[in-house]
Design an enzyme around this catalytic site. Structure first.
Site, PDB file in Angstrom:
ATOM      1  N   THR A 123      10.162  -7.284 -12.386  1.00  0.00           N
ATOM      2  CA  THR A 123       9.491  -8.265 -12.416  1.00  0.00           C
ATOM      3  C   THR A 123       8.514  -8.801 -11.512  1.00  0.00           C
ATOM      4  O   THR A 123       8.743  -8.512 -10.353  1.00  0.00           O
ATOM      5  CB  THR A 123      10.636  -9.721 -12.325  1.00  0.00           C
ATOM      6  N   GLY A 139       0.921  -0.977  -0.028  1.00  0.00           N
ATOM      7  CA  GLY A 139       0.005  -0.069  -0.063  1.00  0.00           C
ATOM      8  C   GLY A 139       0.966   1.242  -0.044  1.00  0.00           C
ATOM      9  O   GLY A 139       0.390   2.355  -0.767  1.00  0.00           O
ATOM     10  N   THR A 140       2.068   1.242   0.551  1.00  0.00           N
ATOM     11  CA  THR A 140       2.917   2.487   0.774  1.00  0.00           C
ATOM     12  C   THR A 140       3.462   2.785  -0.540  1.00  0.00           C
ATOM     13  O   THR A 140       3.429   3.801  -1.082  1.00  0.00           O
ATOM     14  CB  THR A 140       4.231   2.075   1.879  1.00  0.00           C
ATOM     15  N   CYS A 184       2.731   1.641  11.759  1.00  0.00           N
ATOM     16  CA  CYS A 184       4.160   2.477  11.175  1.00  0.00           C
ATOM     17  C   CYS A 184       4.905   3.390  12.028  1.00  0.00           C
ATOM     18  O   CYS A 184       5.803   3.909  11.729  1.00  0.00           O
ATOM     19  CB  CYS A 184       3.926   3.240   9.705  1.00  0.00           C
TER      20      CYS A 184
END
Length: 395
Positions: free
Chosen positions: A237, A71-72, A325
């Site tokens: 990749t 998500g970051t 976080c």
């Protein structure tokens, strides 16, 4: 000792069906999706199946999905990529004061690159007023980013109203939906947004994988230089096993969301109602009604959150104090300060996020353990000793 996990906003467990969907790409189907042979074909097909599953969850077209590592990363790509792609039109960005650090720090990086940033405030319940966003817009505004819901205090924001204001002014709108995608029903067309971030570990998928939806026709500048993966928008990749897991988790979230919500809301409401009755001097954080289905958060006066977490952990209970976080930063949460909490009160935050495995017995156990932990810590607190002396009429 009983084990009770109440920290699902930090991460959820991996569902067996998700793990099973990942396994082929950790074994024989190990090919690179960009390779032009059978091994590459199998990996590429897995990506496209997952792209369709994620798109279905949020009501999007599959070719609008960009896979990322978290998500970051999705928030970084959205905020920086959308702003940089439009910098010839203007260099002004609007965010809310309670955004995740991946949005706030991205905005601060843009400031270093010559952009101007406006932060709109929130009220005591952590709600962004759409009129504040309207007032913050300027002729050179190119992006607004307001989260769909805050993972720390649980408040769900009026995104449709804010998106409509941005659309009136032809300003791109991004929402960080990491806390809501896979947890609450959402369709990008109904929200009216231009970009939306999500992460797999929030709805029983693997950690280390996320996605960014960008509406067709909206330009985003890539942040990684390299190959042409993800339509040239995110080089590198792809992590095929993780993406396959994300896709399966998205499929399951869509199928069982109503059932999960029906389980979570009564447990959440028990916490919201009963915890303040068990402990004095407790303040609810976030909106009392418009909040995430499995989310309860409080500030407890006269104690320090990290100590409370350690005592609860010794009883086999996992909770959080602030976001995952910031919980090791040993400083007051920017979200709690933004809603008007003092630094002292913010230090006593506790965040309880429920998951599909939680039961009424878990809530009983927690409500028994927490008052004992709080009482023990308050007996050692000079602030509580001073308060108790003053409240009893002492000198």
């Amino acid at each position: 000792m009983r084990k009770v996990y109440l920290d699902n906003t930090a991460t959820t467990r991996l569902l067996p069906e998700v793990s099973e969907a990942m396994m082929p790409y950790l074994g024989d189907s190990f090919g690179n999706p960009s390779s032009l042979h059978d091994w590459g074909d199998a990996a590429r097909e897995a990506l496209e199946v997952a792209r369709g599953q994620v798109a279905s969850l949020i009501g999007a077209d599959p070719d609008e999905i960009i896979f990322t590592a978290s998500g970051t990363e999705s928030n970084n790509l959205a905020v920086k990529g959308l702003a940089l792609a439009q910098q010839k039109r203007g260099k002004h960005v609007v965010v809310s004061a309670i955004e995740h650090f991946s949005v706030l720090h991205s905005a601060r990086t843009l400031r270093k690159w010559g952009f101007e940033i406006s932060e709109v405030p929130v009220d005591r319940d952590a709600v962004v007023d759409p009129d504040d966003v309207r007032r913050a817009l300027r002729d050179d505004t190119v992006l607004v980013s307001v989260m769909h819901a805050n993972g720390e205090v649980g408040t769900v924001e009026p995104i449709r109203e804010i998106a409509a204001i941005a659309r009136e002014r032809n300003v791109s709108f991004h929402t960080d939906a990491v806390a809501t995608a896979g947890t609450m029903p959402l369709k990008v067309t109904e929200l009216g947004v231009d970009a939306l971030s999500l992460a797999g570990n929030q709805f029983y998928g693997p950690k280390g994988v996320g996605a960014l939806w960008v509406r067709k026709g909206v330009r985003v500048m890539p942040l990684l230089d390299g190959g042409i993966q993800e339509g040239g928008r995110r080089a590198g990749t792809e992590d095929v096993p993780a993406i396959a897991g994300l896709g399966k988790a998205a499929e399951l979230a869509g199928a069982y969301m109503a059932e999960r919500t029906e389980r979570l809301v009564p447990l959440r409401d028990r916490l919201l109602k009963e915890l303040p009755n068990r402990i004095k001097h407790v303040v609810l954080t976030g909106h009392p009604q418009s909040r995430l289905p499995g989310h309860a958060s409080f500030c407890i006066e006269f104690i320090e959150g990290e100590s409370m977490l350690m005592l609860l952990n010794s009883r086999g209970i996992a909770v959080s104090s602030g976001s995952a976080c910031t919980s090791r930063a040993l400083k007051a949460s920017h979200v709690l300060i933004a809603i008007g909490m003092s630094h002292e009160l913010a230090q006593g935050s506790i965040l309880l996020t429920l998951g599909i495995d939680n039961t009424d017995q878990d809530i009983d156990y927690f409500l028994e353990a927490l008052p004992e932990a709080v009482d023990k810590l308050r007996q050692m607190s000079p602030l509580y000793a001073k308060f108790s002396k003053t409240s009893k009429g002492g000198p």
